[in-house]
Structure formats: structure tokens, C-alpha cells
Design an enzyme around this catalytic site. Structure first.
Site, PDB file in Angstrom:
ATOM      1  N   ASN A   1     -10.461  24.437  28.823  1.00  0.00           N
ATOM      2  CA  ASN A   1     -10.091  24.445  27.309  1.00  0.00           C
ATOM      3  C   ASN A   1      -9.946  26.047  26.899  1.00  0.00           C
ATOM      4  OD1 ASN A   1     -10.366  21.828  27.458  1.00  0.00           O
ATOM      5  ND2 ASN A   1     -12.175  21.626  26.248  1.00  0.00           N
TER       6      ASN A   1
ATOM      7  N   HIS B   1      28.477  30.280  -5.274  1.00  0.00           N
ATOM      8  CA  HIS B   1      29.064  28.888  -5.154  1.00  0.00           C
ATOM      9  C   HIS B   1      30.304  28.786  -4.338  1.00  0.00           C
ATOM     10  CE1 HIS B   1      26.741  28.314  -9.125  1.00  0.00           C
ATOM     11  NE2 HIS B   1      26.886  29.594  -9.299  1.00  0.00           N
TER      12      HIS B   1
ATOM     13  N   SER C   1      40.476  23.655  23.066  1.00  0.00           N
ATOM     14  CA  SER C   1      40.369  22.334  23.101  1.00  0.00           C
ATOM     15  C   SER C   1      41.193  21.600  24.168  1.00  0.00           C
ATOM     16  CB  SER C   1      41.077  21.853  21.875  1.00  0.00           C
ATOM     17  OG  SER C   1      41.569  20.683  21.845  1.00  0.00           O
TER      18      SER C   1
ATOM     19  N   LYS D   1      44.041  25.505  19.711  1.00  0.00           N
ATOM     20  CA  LYS D   1      42.758  25.604  19.376  1.00  0.00           C
ATOM     21  C   LYS D   1      42.168  26.754  20.003  1.00  0.00           C
ATOM     22  CE  LYS D   1      40.650  23.365  16.892  1.00  0.00           C
ATOM     23  NZ  LYS D   1      40.353  21.983  16.740  1.00  0.00           N
TER      24      LYS D   1
ATOM     25  N   ASN E   1      38.283  27.513  19.368  1.00  0.00           N
ATOM     26  CA  ASN E   1      36.993  27.079  18.594  1.00  0.00           C
ATOM     27  C   ASN E   1      35.849  28.041  18.516  1.00  0.00           C
ATOM     28  OD1 ASN E   1      38.365  24.734  17.945  1.00  0.00           O
ATOM     29  ND2 ASN E   1      37.759  23.734  19.822  1.00  0.00           N
TER      30      ASN E   1
ATOM     31  N   GLU F   1      28.719  27.485  16.260  1.00  0.00           N
ATOM     32  CA  GLU F   1      28.498  26.222  15.826  1.00  0.00           C
ATOM     33  C   GLU F   1      27.244  25.450  16.597  1.00  0.00           C
ATOM     34  OE1 GLU F   1      32.418  23.512  15.752  1.00  0.00           O
ATOM     35  OE2 GLU F   1      32.669  25.453  17.085  1.00  0.00           O
TER      36      GLU F   1
ATOM     37  N   GLN G   1      -2.233  19.029  24.512  1.00  0.00           N
ATOM     38  CA  GLN G   1      -1.114  19.478  25.558  1.00  0.00           C
ATOM     39  C   GLN G   1       0.261  19.461  25.246  1.00  0.00           C
ATOM     40  OE1 GLN G   1      -2.229  17.964  29.760  1.00  0.00           O
ATOM     41  NE2 GLN G   1      -0.344  16.801  29.618  1.00  0.00           N
TER      42      GLN G   1
HETATM   43  N1  ARG Z   1      -3.305  20.535  30.554  1.00  0.00           N
HETATM   44  C1  ARG Z   1      -4.271  20.713  29.571  1.00  0.00           C
HETATM   45  C2  ARG Z   1      -3.721  21.152  28.256  1.00  0.00           C
HETATM   46  O1  ARG Z   1      -2.412  21.625  28.488  1.00  0.00           O
HETATM   47  C3  ARG Z   1      -5.189  21.890  29.895  1.00  0.00           C
HETATM   48  C4  ARG Z   1      -6.645  21.635  29.325  1.00  0.00           C
HETATM   49  C5  ARG Z   1      -7.152  20.449  29.692  1.00  0.00           C
HETATM   50  N2  ARG Z   1      -8.426  20.183  29.453  1.00  0.00           N
HETATM   51  C6  ARG Z   1      -9.211  18.963  29.583  1.00  0.00           C
HETATM   52  N3  ARG Z   1     -10.481  18.938  28.826  1.00  0.00           N
HETATM   53  N4  ARG Z   1      -8.535  17.950  29.924  1.00  0.00           N
HETATM   54  O2  ARG Z   1      -3.952  20.990  27.400  1.00  0.00           O
END
Ligand code: ARG
Length: 471
Positions: free
Chosen positions: A110, A156, A277, A283, A285, A290, A322
Site C-alpha cells: 500500500n 460571438h 480524403s 481535400k 483535412n 481535430e 488500483q
Molecule cells: N496493485 C495494487 C494497486 O495498484 C497494489 C496495492 C495492493 N495492495 C493490496 N493490499 N492488495 O493498487
């Protein structure tokens, strides 16, 4: 080999679940940053005496070898190892043996994934500032080459008052200047280290977060471990800045598309930036502007997508998060493509000065100036407005422009008119009369160009400094 987290499980993961929950297909983009973060982390584990020096050396050497293989594209990432973090850890353990398993001490995926994202995005932000700088430079060059080119200015989408083409280009320089400032400001909030937050609460090991921060050139560490692993504001901020940049590009796109039409014929985009085109041989383009205009939609979509993912998410990490990656990668790729093409497209654009001049000569965009002339003679502006409105109506009925009227015709509308009106009505005079700071008069525009050039120099210096700080 079984899963890195397999201990608690008695059954294999369902094959579809494995595919559904994996992120390696897209987060492999973070491979180098993941290793960079791990190198700093394990160095700190050694410094703190959490791991013995020889294990640290073994792990670092192993990580370096894995990094070389990543760069050479010779690691086969697998869905079975779910994400980039576990794929790299697995590759390390394959390389150095079970001692590689000590790397994850005092760390969680994490805080690891958040760290990778911060490391990755700060590099992109610097690259985007550089690309915006290059686009500004192309716009400034066009401004310098067109410091005498007059075209009708519009409100405008109706002809309003004549302006210098340089002034129009410099408006975009200002817009992209704000984009640069926003990205530079966001760097402060990107350049903060989450690592050390652990899964959510911190860690029992005596780690040194500030040391890791300095190793990775982060200015600060997150103050709160829950916030560190839950925060994706820095990505949202980037996506919203990107949305504004794309909005600016799409406004410029729209003008280039319009100006390239036969009806306007104000500019011609270089052949290299247009396509033909398959059916209509005549043309040419303007596909690039775009598509930039069109791709602005997906960039907004990526912002809305992540805002919605994060809405109502409880602290701290949830797997929903994720979903922060693909949209961010897509926005980066989309905007890189747009900016890479825009600078050379603007630089090579041919400005049709004669056609712009012809348009200015055939309109009433000098009408405000004769009203101002009458005001100079003492007439209240409201009354002058009414007088000129009637004069313009007369011209339209007579199929004439203001400069075609004789002095006698002018005098039918007000006795205050005199010979000098013919000077006042000249487009150069009309433009140069707007001699206020930020106005379209040539001396003002030349000063604006000079200011923009010194701001651009500062931006270039920032890019050099922050490229160094981010790598
Ligand atoms: N692949 C996970 C993400 O991108 C990484 C973190 C995962 N953590 C967990 N406790 N499963 O968020």
C-alpha cells in the site's frame, strides 16, 4: 512457486479471479520506480540495523540486476504474480534466493504503490512543463513574425475589433503559462513520500522515513500514515490540470480548423500535419487539431472516472484504488501525443497575412473607433454609439464600408465629423489606439512578447533544475 501471500490460503485462486484482480498488464509501467523505491528502502533498513549489511548488499545487487533486465525488456511478468510489486520481488528472490524475502520488511504494497506513483508522476509533470514551454516558444515565434499582421478580432464569432495576429498568439501563451504554473505548483504535493506508512498504521520496525525521502529526493514525508496510503489527490490534481491543458489545446484546435477552412483561409497548416480524403481528391483535412479536440473528451473522462472511484471510499487502502492507473497512463499518453505535434504544427503554420488584411478591410470592426472619435469631440458615448449604429446601417444599405463614405455622408450623421476621421479608421490606427497594458497596440504586444520570453527562460531553467531533482 506459490503466491507471496499464499500462507493463509488452502485453495488456489480461481483463474478468472486471478485475471480480474491482476494489474501487471498496466502497472508494469512502474517497474523502474518500484525498484528505485526498493533500493532506497533496503538502504535504510541497513542503516537502521534492521537488516545486516551483507543482506542489504546482496539485495541491492540483485535489484540492480533486475533493473537491468527490466530495461532490456527481458523479464517476463506474469498475471500469477498479480502486480508489479510482487513480480519484481519474485524476480529478486529468483535471483538472490530467500534473502530477497527480507526486502519487504517494514513495508506494505500500500505504501509501496503510492510511492511508485509519486515517483512516476513527478517525472511526467516536469516533461509536460517542458513540452508546454516548447509550444509557448512556437507561439511566441509566430507572434514575432506577425507583429504587423492585422486580422479581425471576434466576439460571438462576429467581427468585433481588429487586433494583431501576434496578440492572438500571445493570448495562448498566457493560457499555457497558467498551465505551467499549475503543474509547477502541483509538484509540491506530488513530491511527498508515503513510504513508511506500512499498510495503514505505520510499522513496528525502527525505520527512518526522512532518510528514505532524501534518498529519493522527496521534499517531505506524509504526516499521517492513513492519509499516505489513501491519498490520490495528487493524481486527481494532475488529471484536472491535464483537462484544462487539453481544453486550451482544443480551443486552439478549433480556431486552427476554422481558420484553415476556405471560408476563413487565414492560415494553412503544413502538409505534414494534414491528411487527405480517400474519395475527394481536393481535400486537405486538419486531422491533428481535430483529433486533439476529440481526445480532450477522454482526458475529461479519466478525471471523472477517478473522482468517481474515490468518492465515498473509506480509509485506508481499498482495491478500488488500483483503478487509479490506467486513466492516468492514458491521459499522459494522450497529452504527450497532442503536445508533441502541436509545437511543430504551430511553428510550420503559414499565416495568410493578405487574406487577413482583406477581411479587416471588409468589415465594420473600426466602428468603435469613430464612436470614440465623437466622444473625443464631447458627445456622450451612448449618443455616439447611436449615431455610429445609424451610420453602419446606412453603409450596409448602400453596400459600402465606413472608409468608403465621403465627409458629406459622414456629416449627415453628425456635424462633429471632420477629415481626421479617415486616419482614425485605418486598421493600424485602430489597433495602435489600444495602447493600454495588455492591449493590442503594437508597442504593448512587443512588450508582452518580451515579458513572455523572460518567463519562458525561467521555465526552461526550472525544467533543468527539476529534471535533476526528479531522476
Ligand atoms: N496493485 C495494487 C494497486 O495498484 C497494489 C496495492 C495492493 N495492495 C493490496 N493490499 N492488495 O493498487
Amino acid at each position: 512457486m506459490s503466491k507471496l501471500w499464499g500462507g493463509r490460503f488452502t485453495k488456489k485462486t480461481d483463474q478468472l479471479v486471478e485475471e480480474y484482480t491482476a494489474s501487471i498488464m498496466f502497472d508494469k509501467e512502474l517497474a523502474e520506480e518500484d525498484i528505485e523505491g526498493s533500493l532506497a528502502h533496503v538502504t535504510m533498513l541497513g542503516k537502521q540495523g534492521i537488516l545486516p549489511a551483507e543482506d542489504v548488499e546482496t539485495i541491492k545487487a540483485g535489484l540492480q540486476r533486475v533493473l537491468e533486465r527490466v530495461k532490456a525488456g527481458d523479464i517476463e511478468f506474469t498475471i500469477g504474480d498479480e502486480d508489479i510489486h510482487m513480480n519484481i520481488e519474485k524476480a529478486l528472490i529468483d535471483d538472490v534466493g530467500s534473502v530477497g524475502g527480507k526486502l519487504h520488511t517494514g513495508r506494505s504494497r500500500n505504501d509501496q504503490v503510492a510511492t511508485d506513483m509519486h515517483l512516476w508522476l513527478r517525472k511526467r509533470v516536469v516533461e509536460f512543463v517542458d513540452m508546454l514551454y516548447k509550444l509557448q516558444s512556437a507561439l511566441i515565434e509566430q507572434a514575432k513574425a506577425n507583429a504587423d499582421t492585422i486580422l479581425p478580432g471576434y466576439t460571438h464569432l462576429q467581427r468585433a475589433q481588429p487586433i494583431l495576429f501576434a496578440h492572438h498568439m500571445m493570448a495562448y501563451v498566457s493560457m499555457f503559462g497558467r498551465d505551467i504554473e499549475r503543474l509547477q505548483d502541483s509538484y509540491k504535493r506530488i513530491n511527498v513520500l508515503p513510504l513508511g506508512a506500512g499498510a495503514l498504521a505505520g510499522t513496528t520496525f525502527p525505520i527512518d522515513r526522512h532518510f528514505v525521502a532524501s534518498q529519493l529526493k522527496f521534499d517531505r514525508v506524509y504526516e499521517n500514515s492513513l492519509d499516505a496510503v489513501s491519498d490520490r489527490d495528487f493524481i486527481l490534481e494532475f488529471l484536472s490540470h491535464a483537462s484544462i491543458i487539453m481544453m486550451h489545446l482544443s480551443r486552439l484546435s478549433e480556431e486552427l480548423i476554422m481558420w484553415s477552412s476556405t471560408e476563413f483561409n487565414f492560415v494553412e497548416l503544413d502538409d505534414a500535419f494534414c491528411t487527405g480524403s480517400s474519395i475527394m481528391p481536393q481535400k486537405k483535412n486538419p486531422d491533428v487539431p481535430e483529433l486533439v479536440r476529440g481526445k480532450t473528451g477522454r482526458v475529461y473522462g479519466n478525471l471523472m472516472g477517478l473522482l468517481t472511484v474515490l468518492k465515498s471510499l473509506p480509509l485506508a487502502y481499498n482495491k478500488d484504488m488500483q483503478e487509479d492507473k490506467e486513466g492516468m497512463f492514458d491521459t499522459v499518453k494522450t497529452m504527450q501525443g497532442a503536445l508533441q505535434l502541436f509545437a511543430p504544427m504551430v511553428a510550420t503554420m503559414k499565416v495568410n497575412k493578405d487574406r487577413m488584411r482583406q477581411a479587416v478591410n471588409q468589415d465594420f470592426s473600426n466602428a468603435t473607433d469613430i464612436a470614440d472619435f465623437l466622444v473625443g469631440k464631447g458627445m456622450p458615448f451612448r449618443q455616439a454609439h447611436e449615431v455610429i449604429g445609424k451610420t453602419v446601417l446606412y453603409c450596409i444599405q448602400q453596400n459600402k464600408y465606413l472608409l468608403d463614405l465621403t465627409l458629406d455622408e459622414f456629416k449627415q450623421f453628425s456635424e462633429l465629423f471632420d477629415d481626421r476621421i479617415y486616419d482614425v479608421l485605418q486598421p493600424e490606427q485602430v489597433v495602435n489606439a489600444r495602447n493600454v497594458y495588455g492591449g493590442t497596440a503594437k508597442p504593448q504586444v512587443l512588450e508582452a512578447i518580451a515579458r513572455a520570453e523572460s518567463a519562458a527562460e525561467a521555465t526552461a531553467a526550472w525544467v533543468i533544475e527539476y529534471t535533476e531533482r526528479s531522476n
